[in-house]
Enzyme design. Structure first.
Site, PDB file in Angstrom:
ATOM      1  N   ASP A 237      44.167 100.323-161.391  1.00  0.00           N
ATOM      2  CA  ASP A 237      44.900 100.390-162.660  1.00  0.00           C
ATOM      3  C   ASP A 237      44.963  99.048-163.362  1.00  0.00           C
ATOM      4  OD1 ASP A 237      46.707  99.277-160.855  1.00  0.00           O
ATOM      5  OD2 ASP A 237      48.172 100.890-161.025  1.00  0.00           O
ATOM      6  N   THR A 238      44.954  97.947-162.606  1.00  0.00           N
ATOM      7  CA  THR A 238      44.960  96.638-163.254  1.00  0.00           C
ATOM      8  C   THR A 238      43.648  96.372-163.980  1.00  0.00           C
ATOM      9  OG1 THR A 238      46.425  95.855-161.504  1.00  0.00           O
ATOM     10  CG2 THR A 238      45.447  94.194-162.928  1.00  0.00           C
ATOM     11  N   THR A 259      55.594  97.722-161.917  1.00  0.00           N
ATOM     12  CA  THR A 259      56.143  97.500-160.589  1.00  0.00           C
ATOM     13  C   THR A 259      55.729  96.116-160.084  1.00  0.00           C
ATOM     14  OG1 THR A 259      56.098  99.863-160.107  1.00  0.00           O
ATOM     15  CG2 THR A 259      56.197  98.377-158.224  1.00  0.00           C
ATOM     16  N   ASN A 296      49.388  87.958-157.832  1.00  0.00           N
ATOM     17  CA  ASN A 296      50.330  89.074-157.723  1.00  0.00           C
ATOM     18  C   ASN A 296      51.749  88.538-157.644  1.00  0.00           C
ATOM     19  OD1 ASN A 296      47.996  90.638-157.405  1.00  0.00           O
ATOM     20  ND2 ASN A 296      49.030  92.026-156.004  1.00  0.00           N
TER      21      ASN A 296
END
Length: 482
Positions: A237-238, A259, A296
């Site tokens: 998804d990133t 998230t 991250n």
């Protein structure tokens, strides 16, 4: 519908919810609407934390039914987790959740065979305890892995159930810590040294490759009329979200918020230095030969967990309360592994502040402000470190994803970075998913053309930095000396 307008279903699977979005695209228009949204609730069993993957697939089918006629389907989702199939193609148990404790202490065992520095130089992937490589090392003696004939990452598993065809999409494969980012194929030497059978993985696919047709049973379940192709997109998804950064030039940083916060740069080659490894930056593969060079950060998970603990669903109320709290009163390290597991988040944040000698946030407003200040500070560190390590300068930061709805976080990020922030493309992963499908079917051009279409069609908000950056440096120093 005009012949020049096509309709694409984007299945976008997040760690807490999934959705099926429909994008209607022409060479000069892009409209996105939600067909169906459904929860993604992990289940804690006696053996650990697991994904309810069948419920997730049921949500996908419900979403395709609600979407109606589409010209193609694309699937993106979170990284690293996988399902195992037996020789008949049947699923061997529920996929393990990346927040499960099974990988505790595993990294050190892996590094005994391949030192961390060598592993990074070969794969470019930052250390995270849940990387697929460590999950496979943790599962080595488990019966399921012994019986497995195939391993499919979660988006590829969904695609297999829809089409009956198996593949491993490249952008997501790169997060496994088993791909060489220079050759953009498997790192066979690393896998051999660690006893990992790369034959478990289906053949690699590129974003835009055909991934099969919806099976007759799926057409019957969804009411769709075939043939309906499934198209490989940036299935991490990133990767899809970064493709949807509405940037006009090249001198930009991005932060994909949700998230997780994924903050960094888009490069044409990986950065594999020891300094980069020490700074915990990752080199994940993106569209059109790009590299997503990023860090991250724990992200809005911190606030989501607090809301769950409080039973508070009114985010607007929390943000209003946070806006009245003294700025940078207390901050925590938003990348600290102590915040990875679910549960007791308000207490754990308070404990971290107490341990570092800072005022302990007590009210919901104070805890929310601590989280937002801490995220902005982590964004600042990531953007500054990425520029230094990649020897690239930027003049603007683009924020995409769910965090674009959080005006306070966007403004704090501009203040912390000392750079203008442009926030937009709230459903960035779905938009990138749709645009890759449109490109694959000849409706939209390359990555630069996708971004031009985004800047023309998506509402964007600009935040100008305020105040003195010295207070952010002081807060950063507090964390460095804790």
């Amino acid at each position: 519908m005009s012949a020049s307008v096509k309709s694409y279903a984007a299945v976008d699977l997040g760690a807490s919810s999934g959705r099926v979005m429909v994008g209607r695209v022409s060479p000069d228009s892009l409209e996105l609407s939600e067909a169906h949204r459904f929860p993604n609730r992990p289940v804690r069993l006696a053996e650990g934390l697991r994904w309810d993957v069948l419920a997730l697939y049921g949500g996908v089918l419900d979403g395709l039914r609600a979407a109606g006629r589409v010209d193609s389907v694309g699937i993106d989702g979170w990284a690293v987790d996988y399902g195992l199939l037996d020789s008949d193609g049947a699923l061997l148990g529920n996929p393990v959740h990346y927040r499960d404790a099974r990988t505790e202490g595993v990294a050190e065992k892996v590094w005994a065979s391949v030192p961390a520095g060598e592993l990074y130089a070969a794969t470019g992937i930052q250390y995270a305890p849940f990387n697929t490589l460590y999950q496979l090392a943790a599962a080595r003696e488990k019966r399921q892995l012994t019986y497995a004939e195939r391993l499919l990452l979660i988006p590829d598993l969904m695609s297999y159930w829809l089409t009956g065809e198996q593949g491993t999409e490249l952008t997501n494969a790169s997060t496994t810590q088993l791909v060489d980012p220079r050759t953009r194929t498997w790192s066979y030497g690393i896998a051999e040294r660690l006893g990992i059978d790369l034959g478990l993985f289906a053949p690699l696919r590129q974003p835009g490759d055909p991934a099969g047709l919806l099976r007759p049973e799926v057409l019957e379940d969804t009411g769709l009329t075939g043939p309906v192709p499934v198209t490989a997109v940036g299935s991490h998804d990133t990767a899809s979200a970064v493709a949807a950064v509405p940037a006009a030039g090249e001198a930009f940083a991005y932060i994909c918020t949700g998230t997780w916060s994924l903050a960094g740069l888009e490069l044409t080659a990986p950065v594999l230095t020891e300094e980069s490894r020490a700074a915990n930056f990752t080199n994940e593969l993106g569209l059109d030969g790009t590299v997503r060079y990023l860090r991250n950060i724990m992200g809005l998970w911190l606030l989501q967990e607090c809301q769950r603990d409080w039973g508070e669903t009114d985010l607007g109320l929390l943000l209003r309360e946070a806006g009245t709290v003294q700025a940078l009163r207390s901050v925590v390290d938003a990348g600290d592994e102590r915040f990875l597991a679910p549960g007791r988040m308000p207490q754990r944040i308070a404990e971290a502040c107490r341990a570092s000698g800072q005022p302990v946030p007590a009210t919901r407003g104070e805890i929310t402000r601590c989280i937002l200040d801490s995220l902005a500070l982590a964004h600042r560190r990531a953007v500054e470190d990425a520029q230094r390590l990649a020897d690239r300068s930027v003049d603007v930061v683009y924020v995409v994803g769910g965090g674009t709805r959080n005006a306070l976080l966007c403004q704090l990020t501009a203040d912390a970075c000392g750079l203008p922030v442009v926030a937009g493309a709230t459903e960035a992963a779905a938009l990138g998913n749709v645009l890759v499908q449109a490109h694959a079917h000849g409706l939209v051009g390359d990555l630069a053309a996708m971004r031009r279409l985004l800047t023309l069609t998506q509402p964007l908000t600009r935040y100008t930095p305020r105040g003195d950056s010295a207070r952010w440096r002081e807060a950063e120093a507090r964390l460095a000396t804790r």
